[in-house]
Motif scaffolding. Structure first.
Motif, mmCIF file in Angstrom:
data_model
loop_
_atom_site.group_PDB
_atom_site.id
_atom_site.type_symbol
_atom_site.label_atom_id
_atom_site.label_comp_id
_atom_site.label_asym_id
_atom_site.label_seq_id
_atom_site.Cartn_x
_atom_site.Cartn_y
_atom_site.Cartn_z
ATOM 1 N N GLY A 44 -0.979 0.358 11.422
ATOM 2 C CA GLY A 44 0.157 0.432 10.509
ATOM 3 C C GLY A 44 0.930 -0.847 10.302
ATOM 4 O O GLY A 44 2.083 -0.804 9.848
ATOM 5 N N ALA A 45 0.354 -1.997 10.608
ATOM 6 C CA ALA A 45 1.052 -3.266 10.387
ATOM 7 C C ALA A 45 1.504 -3.380 8.937
ATOM 8 O O ALA A 45 0.764 -3.026 8.017
ATOM 9 C CB ALA A 45 0.149 -4.433 10.743
ATOM 10 N N PRO A 46 2.701 -3.901 8.694
ATOM 11 C CA PRO A 46 3.199 -3.993 7.319
ATOM 12 C C PRO A 46 2.543 -5.132 6.551
ATOM 13 O O PRO A 46 1.949 -6.047 7.130
ATOM 14 C CB PRO A 46 4.696 -4.267 7.515
ATOM 15 N N ASP A 47 2.660 -5.085 5.241
ATOM 16 C CA ASP A 47 2.192 -6.157 4.378
ATOM 17 C C ASP A 47 2.835 -7.470 4.806
ATOM 18 O O ASP A 47 4.052 -7.546 4.990
ATOM 19 C CB ASP A 47 2.553 -5.844 2.931
ATOM 20 N N GLY A 48 2.029 -8.494 4.989
ATOM 21 C CA GLY A 48 2.542 -9.804 5.368
ATOM 22 C C GLY A 48 2.590 -10.062 6.853
ATOM 23 O O GLY A 48 2.935 -11.175 7.271
ATOM 24 N N PRO A 83 -2.203 -5.068 -0.878
ATOM 25 C CA PRO A 83 -1.890 -5.207 -2.307
ATOM 26 C C PRO A 83 -1.961 -3.906 -3.091
ATOM 27 O O PRO A 83 -1.671 -3.894 -4.285
ATOM 28 C CB PRO A 83 -2.969 -6.184 -2.793
ATOM 29 N N GLY A 84 -2.358 -2.808 -2.441
ATOM 30 C CA GLY A 84 -2.483 -1.542 -3.153
ATOM 31 C C GLY A 84 -3.767 -1.494 -3.946
ATOM 32 O O GLY A 84 -4.800 -1.999 -3.509
ATOM 33 N N ALA A 85 -3.712 -0.899 -5.135
ATOM 34 C CA ALA A 85 -4.868 -0.851 -6.026
ATOM 35 C C ALA A 85 -4.807 -2.080 -6.923
ATOM 36 O O ALA A 85 -3.972 -2.143 -7.826
ATOM 37 C CB ALA A 85 -4.846 0.423 -6.862
ATOM 38 N N PRO A 86 -5.627 -3.092 -6.672
ATOM 39 C CA PRO A 86 -5.533 -4.339 -7.438
ATOM 40 C C PRO A 86 -5.774 -4.111 -8.923
ATOM 41 O O PRO A 86 -6.632 -3.317 -9.313
ATOM 42 C CB PRO A 86 -6.648 -5.210 -6.830
ATOM 43 N N ARG A 143 -8.107 4.552 -3.111
ATOM 44 C CA ARG A 143 -8.225 3.574 -4.192
ATOM 45 C C ARG A 143 -7.529 2.260 -3.852
ATOM 46 O O ARG A 143 -7.535 1.325 -4.661
ATOM 47 C CB ARG A 143 -7.614 4.140 -5.477
ATOM 48 N N GLU A 144 -6.927 2.185 -2.690
ATOM 49 C CA GLU A 144 -6.188 0.988 -2.309
ATOM 50 C C GLU A 144 -6.981 0.156 -1.309
ATOM 51 O O GLU A 144 -7.679 0.689 -0.448
ATOM 52 C CB GLU A 144 -4.827 1.370 -1.725
ATOM 53 N N VAL A 145 -6.853 -1.150 -1.441
ATOM 54 C CA VAL A 145 -7.556 -2.058 -0.552
ATOM 55 C C VAL A 145 -6.574 -2.606 0.491
ATOM 56 O O VAL A 145 -5.392 -2.811 0.207
ATOM 57 C CB VAL A 145 -8.204 -3.224 -1.339
ATOM 58 N N GLU A 146 -7.077 -2.804 1.696
ATOM 59 C CA GLU A 146 -6.318 -3.417 2.782
ATOM 60 C C GLU A 146 -7.096 -4.642 3.241
ATOM 61 O O GLU A 146 -8.317 -4.598 3.380
ATOM 62 C CB GLU A 146 -6.119 -2.436 3.941
ATOM 63 N N LEU A 147 -6.399 -5.717 3.484
ATOM 64 C CA LEU A 147 -7.061 -6.993 3.725
ATOM 65 C C LEU A 147 -6.493 -7.704 4.949
ATOM 66 O O LEU A 147 -5.316 -7.549 5.285
ATOM 67 C CB LEU A 147 -6.875 -7.917 2.519
ATOM 68 N N VAL A 148 -7.346 -8.491 5.568
ATOM 69 C CA VAL A 148 -6.912 -9.469 6.561
ATOM 70 C C VAL A 148 -7.460 -10.818 6.125
ATOM 71 O O VAL A 148 -8.658 -10.967 5.866
ATOM 72 C CB VAL A 148 -7.402 -9.114 7.976
#
Length: 270
Positions: A44-48, A83-86, A143-148
């Protein structure tokens, strides 16, 4: 000599970002900042959210290759992005990160790093040698992407501090800058995160076309003779003609065959 702005644990005081690095986890030593960021993403780490380390025992680059990570000499960092759904494809994410890295370094060091080049798809070269590398990893949640996004920048290392196998093809900021012009890792990382945040916002809104004008002038391979390793291990000699709208490299074989796209293969300059 230790610099007051070198301690990455002190990064929060130097940040000018809105999101990147505002939640920060620092380790004196860790296996891999990317592995930890992926684990944190799942928890659950937040965006950023940012993971940094003074040393990595299992640092890795593209295609699982080991990344040399001695203690206290370089920047090892990974950022969680949600970024959600790009609205555009994100296959060129490493190119966007390269733009942010380059512009952050130039913001700190100015004209002394004006020759810093982008080697498609995920390296930064200074004086023809590798200064920084990028590793992007993704997963989908509906439909959402999660990135590192992970990156390493060689900062303080002398030539002798590089492994013998790397000395002919790697470099550091310390090898190119006079002592008076050098900066600590925290100052450098804060500047990189500032530029990276704005670049990623534009990229996620408009894809590679939104950053093309900032990438292409510094792309080392366009117009150059290259060698491409195909998925089957075959080597193709070609000339890089340019970049497609999605950031793929367009190349024409030396044997006169039709142009082809390169999306994830290894590419070397000849």
């Amino acid at each position: 000599m230790s610099r007051p702005d070198d301690a990455l644990a002190e990064l929060p005081a130097l940040l000018t970002t809105v999101r990147l690095g505002r939640v920060h986890e620092h380790h004196e030593q860790i296996g891999s900042t990317n592995d930890r960021a992926l684990e944190w993403l799942g928890a659950g780490a937040p965006d950023g959210a940012l993971v940094t380390a003074d040393a990595q025992t299992a640092g890795r680059g593209r295609l699982g290759r080991p990344w040399s990570s001695p203690p206290g000499r370089d920047i090892y960092a990974s950022v969680v992005l949600r970024p959600g759904a790009p609205s555009a494809g994100f296959g060129a994410l490493a190119l966007a990160v390269g733009v942010g890295l380059r512009e952050g370094l130039v913001a700190v060091f100015g004209a002394e790093l004006s020759s810093l080049a982008l080697k498609w798809p995920n390296d930064l070269l200074l004086g023809g040698r590798k200064l920084a590398g990028i590793l992007c990893e993704s997963r989908w949640r509906g439909r959402e992407v999660e990135l590192v996004v992970g990156f390493g920048v060689n900062v303080h290392r002398t030539r002798e501090e590089f492994e013998p196998s790397l000395r002919a093809r790697a470099t550091s900021l310390a090898l190119h800058l006079p002592e008076a012009d050098r900066r600590g890792r925290a100052t450098i990382l804060a500047a990189v995160l500032h530029e990276l945040e704005g670049t990623l916002e534009r990229f996620f809104a408009g894809g590679f076309p939104a950053i093309r004008a900032r990438y292409e002038p510094h792309c080392l391979v366009i117009g150059r003779a290259i060698e491409v390793e195909q998925p089957d291990g075959r080597r193709v000699y070609a000339r890089a003609e340019g970049l497609a709208e999605d950031g793929a490299l367009l190349a024409r074989p030396d044997d006169g065959g039709p142009s082809f796209r390169v999306q994830s293969a290894d590419v070397w300059l000849r």
